[in-house]
Each structure stands twice: as structure tokens, then as C-alpha cells.
Enzyme design. Sequence first.
Site, PDB file in Angstrom:
ATOM      1  N   ARG A 285      -5.591  11.902   5.877  1.00  0.00           N
ATOM      2  CA  ARG A 285      -4.538  12.084   6.839  1.00  0.00           C
ATOM      3  C   ARG A 285      -3.467  13.250   6.513  1.00  0.00           C
ATOM      4  O   ARG A 285      -3.679  13.462   5.183  1.00  0.00           O
ATOM      5  CB  ARG A 285      -3.438  10.474   7.014  1.00  0.00           C
ATOM      6  CG  ARG A 285      -4.437   9.474   7.982  1.00  0.00           C
ATOM      7  CD  ARG A 285      -4.792   9.950   9.437  1.00  0.00           C
ATOM      8  NE  ARG A 285      -3.607  10.413  10.009  1.00  0.00           N
ATOM      9  CZ  ARG A 285      -2.974   8.834  11.247  1.00  0.00           C
ATOM     10  NH1 ARG A 285      -3.956   7.752  11.502  1.00  0.00           N
ATOM     11  NH2 ARG A 285      -2.156   9.512  11.754  1.00  0.00           N
TER      12      ARG A 285
ATOM     13  N   LYS B  68     -14.682   8.224  -3.130  1.00  0.00           N
ATOM     14  CA  LYS B  68     -15.205   8.347  -2.702  1.00  0.00           C
ATOM     15  C   LYS B  68     -16.871   9.995  -2.714  1.00  0.00           C
ATOM     16  O   LYS B  68     -17.551   9.904  -3.392  1.00  0.00           O
ATOM     17  CB  LYS B  68     -15.303   8.204  -0.579  1.00  0.00           C
ATOM     18  CG  LYS B  68     -15.448   6.687  -0.573  1.00  0.00           C
ATOM     19  CD  LYS B  68     -14.290   6.861   0.833  1.00  0.00           C
ATOM     20  CE  LYS B  68     -13.708   6.037   1.193  1.00  0.00           C
ATOM     21  NZ  LYS B  68     -12.867   5.457   1.939  1.00  0.00           N
TER      22      LYS B  68
ATOM     23  N   HIS C  32       0.666  -1.403   0.178  1.00  0.00           N
ATOM     24  CA  HIS C  32      -0.125   0.004   0.239  1.00  0.00           C
ATOM     25  C   HIS C  32       0.575   0.990   0.233  1.00  0.00           C
ATOM     26  O   HIS C  32       0.494   2.355   0.494  1.00  0.00           O
ATOM     27  CB  HIS C  32      -1.415   0.215   1.346  1.00  0.00           C
ATOM     28  CG  HIS C  32      -1.866  -0.773   0.996  1.00  0.00           C
ATOM     29  ND1 HIS C  32      -3.741  -0.857   1.163  1.00  0.00           N
ATOM     30  CD2 HIS C  32      -1.945  -2.009   1.392  1.00  0.00           C
ATOM     31  CE1 HIS C  32      -3.867  -2.003   0.627  1.00  0.00           C
ATOM     32  NE2 HIS C  32      -3.032  -3.163   1.440  1.00  0.00           N
TER      33      HIS C  32
HETATM   34  C1  26W Z   1       3.721   1.025  10.155  1.00  0.00           C
HETATM   35  C2  26W Z   1       3.658   2.128   9.230  1.00  0.00           C
HETATM   36  C3  26W Z   1       2.280   2.150   8.714  1.00  0.00           C
HETATM   37  C4  26W Z   1       1.128   1.808   8.524  1.00  0.00           C
HETATM   38  C5  26W Z   1       0.711   2.156   7.589  1.00  0.00           C
HETATM   39  C6  26W Z   1       2.991   2.566   7.292  1.00  0.00           C
HETATM   40  C7  26W Z   1       1.596   2.472   5.954  1.00  0.00           C
HETATM   41  C8  26W Z   1       0.941   2.319   6.582  1.00  0.00           C
HETATM   42  C9  26W Z   1      -0.098   1.850   5.593  1.00  0.00           C
HETATM   43  C10 26W Z   1       0.311   1.586   4.122  1.00  0.00           C
HETATM   44  C11 26W Z   1      -0.225   3.492   5.149  1.00  0.00           C
HETATM   45  C12 26W Z   1      -1.700   3.283   3.816  1.00  0.00           C
HETATM   46  O1  26W Z   1      -3.128   3.628   4.764  1.00  0.00           O
HETATM   47  N1  26W Z   1      -1.553   3.470   3.179  1.00  0.00           N
HETATM   48  C13 26W Z   1      -2.647   3.973   2.267  1.00  0.00           C
HETATM   49  O2  26W Z   1      -3.372   3.027   1.412  1.00  0.00           O
HETATM   50  C14 26W Z   1      -4.348   3.326   0.631  1.00  0.00           C
HETATM   51  C15 26W Z   1      -5.478   2.001   0.424  1.00  0.00           C
HETATM   52  O3  26W Z   1      -4.605   0.693  -0.124  1.00  0.00           O
HETATM   53  C16 26W Z   1      -4.132   3.784  -0.466  1.00  0.00           C
HETATM   54  O4  26W Z   1      -5.541   4.270  -1.354  1.00  0.00           O
HETATM   55  C17 26W Z   1      -3.947   5.232   0.027  1.00  0.00           C
HETATM   56  O5  26W Z   1      -3.090   5.454  -1.171  1.00  0.00           O
HETATM   57  C18 26W Z   1      -2.106   4.698   0.410  1.00  0.00           C
HETATM   58  O6  26W Z   1      -1.788   6.038   0.927  1.00  0.00           O
END
Ligand code: 26W
Length: 827
Positions: free
Chosen positions: A560, A675, A368
Site C-alpha cells: 500500500r 514473501k 497491527h
Molecule cells: C481503520 C483504519 C485502519 C484499517 C486497517 C487502520 C489500520 C488498519 C490495519 C491495521 C493496517 C494494516 O494492515 N497493518 C499491517 O498489518 C500487517 C499484518 O500484521 C503488518 O505486517 C503491517 O506491518 C501492518 O502495517
Amino acid sequence: MSQPTPLPAAPATPATREACTGLAAQVEHHLLHTMATAPAAASPIDLLGAVSQAVRGELSRRWVQGDAADRAAQARRVVYLSMEFLIGRSLGNALDALGLGAAAGNSVAGHAHTLEEIEGQERDAALGNGGLGRLAACFLDAMATRGLPSFGYGIRYEFGMFAQSIAGGRQIEHPDPWLEDGTPWEFPRPDVVHPVRFGGWVEHPESPDVPPIWRHAGTVQAKAYDMVVPGYGTERVSTLRLWKAVAPAHIDLHAFNSGDYARAAEFKNAFENISWVLYPNDSTPAGRELRLKQEYFFTSASIQDVLARHLAEHGRLTNLADKVAIHLNDTHPAIGVAELLRLLVDEHGFAWTPAWRITQRVFSYTNHTLMPEALETWPVSLFQQVLPRHLEIIFRINHELMVEAQAARPGDLDFMRRLSLIDESGERRVRMAHLAVAGSHQVNGVSALHSKLLVQTIFADFALLWPERFGNVTNGVTPRRWLAQANRPLSALIDQRIGTGWRRDLAQLAQLGPLADEATFRAEFMAAKQANKRRLARLIANSTGTAVDPDSLFDVQVKRFHEYKRQLLNLLHVVTRYRAILAQPQGPDGQGWQPRTVIFAGKAASGYAMAKQIIRLIHDVGRVVNHDARIGDRLKLVFVPNYGVSLAEVIMPGADLSQQISTAGTEASGTGNMKLALNGALTIGTDDGANIEIRQAVGDDNIFIFGRRASEVTAIRAAGYQPMRLYESLPQLKAVLDAIASGAFSPDEPGRYRGLVDALLWGGDHYLLLADYEDYLATQLQVDALYRDPQAWARKAIANVAAMGSFSADRAIGEYARRIWQVAPGT
Ligand code: 26W
């Protein structure tokens, strides 16, 4: 993106008239017997409890029925492992799925309340940070609706995503004790408990036939709590099983006998803190031991649960991969690869090679994010301490990977170094993404661009080795929550014109396309938008104290706070516009200024100083702009606190303009973009993530795309980007940055934003705000011009809704089911 397959027509549900009239009786029953309240004196909270209990009864029935059917059929199941599920509220969604909304409305009307009021009493289940967690919730909804035998697995955090308030313009974080008053939506399963072990060392018996023995140092029990996820227009449901960490029973016994309760409580906490709180960070990995324990805790419990169910049904594990597909939602559960191997080899008597073959056939993985700082790695030393046996397994996987790399490119040591599961460049670290890729048969990104960049950048070497492993599944959102429930006015209009089938087959929205030519439809469509904007204006007034005009253009950026998402670029436009209104009150072209309300919402990770500064600057600018009498209604700037699922359900339908302005190549997909377009907002956005596919779907004329493309971003950086040059050559930009840096919006502390501006001018402007500024401004003027022609705007807004068919989570889940999980949806 492949074409969405329509779902089969909705089978009849038992939400017959009988069930509906039954609901009112059940609500009265639960008021008296469950809530212990005199029905005549029922409060909204009592009614929430009673209606939820009535719904819970029907959900239980469906769960039991579906579970029995799946067992009987020995169905192949999908297991979705995710550290986060951002669910929001459940009552409205369940009522809609069960076809009981009208009945519930009547029932609470009998108590002089509205259903909206009652539903509004429910707390959000906010067990996630943002996009990834909400995607998991949308996917569960789609799996249930498509009738996939499926389980989501995660953690039952005692505290979810922090609540945000604003004091003096600054974000304050508050705990989210969402379970404080209990929840009607969970089903505790006291008989479903798995031990999860930590620490210790590994013994290697002399005989190669005897597996290693993990002499662990401690055990925590994982107790199951289920939530039932209703499918829409089907009796099928999905299960979300969340694990709570509980200290083993002997700890309690010990405390009881010794009388040293304080020490025992401390000891107990050391176990139970594992499921206490969600890490509120989605930008940089926490790197903490507790986080690694959380990841292993829920992954291990889930895989043990899968094996136990499989053994009960099949009596052997050799056919595991034929019956289970386990999906890794990002790398947070990637330790599952080593855990399944450990269970098969150490506890179920498998030899390494067949165990490895099963593992690779079972797992698949979605990435992601491309942001290097967000990729998870763990120090080898920490792994050794917490999961010594898993570390050995990881080394063995790595050894075989290195052999394969050698065979593919003999002598290429850099190739090996780059592929390795262990980063040896500094303190040795385990690369969780590499473990996930090695252990999976399929790896995907979440939009076409993102998936392409994955194989060109962070997974380029793996793609050389195993090209067939990499693919794309563009994200989608559930039309039930994000259109049917969130936007009643527009849903009613769509139902009237094309029927109700779009809820299960979003491609049907294409039938709205031709209606854009019909003046009455346009008027009705914009009336629905207006009603939603009034609702949003009320929410803004209540939460910020600022009155906004629902006739102004509602310009929305909600997500965010991250530098790469460029909320600061949006704000540079606001400040530019503010100054321009003062300088040219008659408008840029003498036709006056199109009134605008710029709306922000979103949380910053607690330790992300720059993101917090940007939130503060929004408030500081808002204070100046909103109180400047010379500006009047032409510009308002508001920040709605505590963004979350429920707030999004009010904001999305009320937006005219959707801001999706990340630096090209940084936003993996985005789902808020979907959305907002689904609710008739026009997008102003960069060529990034799913914006690109939205553009292809709606057509270039129905979207505002600006800025450098991903390839240009790379080229600009490579050529040595000099933001200072832009500052010197663009007088408007210079004036705006100077104003911010010199304290025009923070007179009480003029230097407050010096650092923020310096990061752009002297710090390299890593996300290229300055490079996109000019094009962004010009595009914003085009937005104004279009909005001044309400008929033209309405046509484009309708075209957006009509083109959103493929951005349904049902389409996405259909692709996962066929291409990755090899399960037939609807069976
Ligand atoms: C460990 C720290 C951490 C925690 C969570 C790093 C990264 C994340 C996630 C992967 C961040 C996230 O929510 N990414 C988002 O995922 C969505 C669903 O696929 C995408 O639509 C967004 O573009 C992406 O930023």
C-alpha cells in the site's frame, strides 16, 4: 521467536489415483450438468466452473466430516474475528491441497487449455485492504493445515477492494463487483441467520435482579455464507463464515402490500448497505456511522453464532471459556467485548462478575499498527445513538478499570486519564484499543520490535498494570500459496533436492543452505529466477506497455502507498540514479552502471492525497526516464496497476531486490518482506518490523540494512530535526529535490510537486526521508556491486530462502495456539 515445531507427517489423503481419474469424469459431468455446456465447446470460463465444482464436491465432503468429528469430540475451537480476509483466487490452492493439480491439468488439456490459463480466469476475492487482511487469509490456511478446529468470521462484502487503473499517471478507482457472476466457493446457509439490532434506548427495571432492556430501533438479519478453507496434506479444513446483511422479512411484506416500492427499496437499502462495500482505507479510520455498524454487525452475528453452537453442544454457557478462544484481529471487532457481556448478562442471565471473567478468558487481541492516526476511536455521541446498551457496558468496564488504576497508583489522575476507555481531551471518544486490552487475557504485536514498542508507547500504562498480558507473535506467511503455488520453477527445484516436506514444515528449507556451495545448484536456482523474471517482464509489458530486460536487476517495492513506507525515498534514489547516469555515463567507478528495473505496485486510499501524488510522480518520472535515449536499458521505472494477491503471486517470484524501507519504528511487521525473501530476493531495508528478525535469520551478510534505527529516529525528532540542513549540505539531494519541485518531470504543470517537496523541506519531513537518504544511496551502490558478481548474489539469495523457515504462518499459528488460545494444534 520460539522455534517452529514440525508438523506431523502428512496423513494419506483420498487423493488416490482413483480420485484423480475421477476428477476428469467429474469435470465432464459438471460441464454438461452444472455449466450446461457441450463439453466439446467448453470455454475457459466453463472449464473454470466445472473444475471448481468438482473440487467443491470434495471440499464439502471434508467439511462435513471434520464438523462431525469436532462436534463428537466437543472440541475447543478458535474463532478468528476479522473485518478483512484478502483471499485472492481459490482454485489453484484447493487443487494443490487436494493433490489434484496434475489430474486437473490433464483434464483441461483434453480441452486444449492449460491449467494456468483456466486458473487465471478466476476473480480475486479481495475482501481486504492489505497486510492485515492477507495475514488473516494466511492464518486460516495455516489453521486448516495444522488441523485446528477453527472458524474465521467476517463480512461478505458485495464489493471488495477497489480495482485501480491509471489514467494520465493518476490512480482511478473502480468498483469490484466480485460476486457479479457468482462464485463456486461459497456455501449459503439459509438456516443460519442472526438478528443484529441497532439504536433506540435502554430501560432499567426497578429490581436489580432484572437486567436492563434494550429497546432497539431496528434489526438487520445476518445471513451466513461459508467458504471452506482446505488444509494442505490433511483432510482437515477450516471454515470462513461471512455475513450478509438482509433487511427483515416484514420490510418486503410491507412493500408488497403498500405498493410503494421505491420507498420500500430505500428502506431495504438502509439495512442492506451494511455489507455492501469494504472501506478501502488502512491509514485513517473512516469515522462513519456505517463503518461502526459494519463492525458491530459482523461481530454480533459471529458471537451469537458461537453461543448458539456452544449451547447446542454443551447446553450451558458457564464453560464457554473452556471451549472457545475468540481472537480480535485488530480493534475492528473490539466491540465484541461489550457484546459478549451484553449477551451473557442481558440475555443469558449471568451476573456481571462471572460474565466479565468469562469474557476476559475468551478474548485475545492482536494490534497491527502503532500509527496514532490509525487507532480507532468513536465519538461517545455516535455510540449513544447506534449502540446505547454497549455504551453503558463500556462505562461500567471503565469504572472498574479506574478503580483498579486508583488502587495501583493512588492519586495519579494522569495515569487514570491515559488508561481510560474514554478519551476526554476533546469531544469524548471511546478508545477501541483500550477496550480490546481490557477485555482480553493476551495482547500481542506482530514482530519483536513492534511488540516491544507497544509496551513502551501506546500500551505503556496497561503494561504497568498487567505486564503478563503482553507478548509477541511474529507474523508468518503460508508457504503453500507464496512458494509452492506462486513459484513452480523454484518449488520443483527444491522438491528435487530436499523432498516435498517443506510445504508443511518450512524449517526444512534449512537443508538448502549447504547447496549454496554447489555450482550446479546455483545455476539451477538462478535459472528458476530467470524464468520468473521473464514471466514478470511479460506481465509488465502487457500492463504498462514498457519493455523491460529480464537480465536487469529487478528492484521491487510492492505494498500500500503510505508516507511511512517511503515509496518517495525509493523514487529519490531513482531520480538520483537517473541524473548520475547522465552525468557519469561510465558509471560511478568507471565500470558502467548495473542495469536496473525499478518496479512499483500498490494502491493509495482514495482520500489520501499525498499517497496519490507519489503515485503520480512515479508515472511522471517513469515517462521521462523510460524515454530518454541516453539512458537506454540502464534504468527503467514501471508502475504495475491494480496490485492484489494474484499480481503479487507473479511479482514476488520475479524480484531480485526487495525494498522494505519504512522509517524505523513505523512498520509493525511487514509480510511482503517475508514473501520476497522466501522467493529468493535480497532485502534492502531499514531496522524495522520483521526486517530485524529476517536479518537475524539470514545473517548480516545476506541482507542490506541501512538508515536510522527506531531509537535514533526518536532521538532525532526529540532534538529538533532540521531537514533543510541536509538539503543544504547534500548537493545530490538538493539537485534531485529542486528538479522535482521545479517541474523537471511535470513540464506541463511545473508546480505540480512543489507541495510534495515542501512537505519534506518545510513540513518537517516527518518520516525522515532526508535523514536516511545518504545511507540509502550508498547501500544501493553495494547492491549494484554484488549483483555484478552473479555467483556471490546467487549464494546470498539461496541463503535467504534457506533461512525463511520460521516465517511460515504455521509457526505463527503454532505460537498462537499454544501461548494464547491454549489449543493443541493437530488435535
Ligand atoms: C481503520 C483504519 C485502519 C484499517 C486497517 C487502520 C489500520 C488498519 C490495519 C491495521 C493496517 C494494516 O494492515 N497493518 C499491517 O498489518 C500487517 C499484518 O500484521 C503488518 O505486517 C503491517 O506491518 C501492518 O502495517
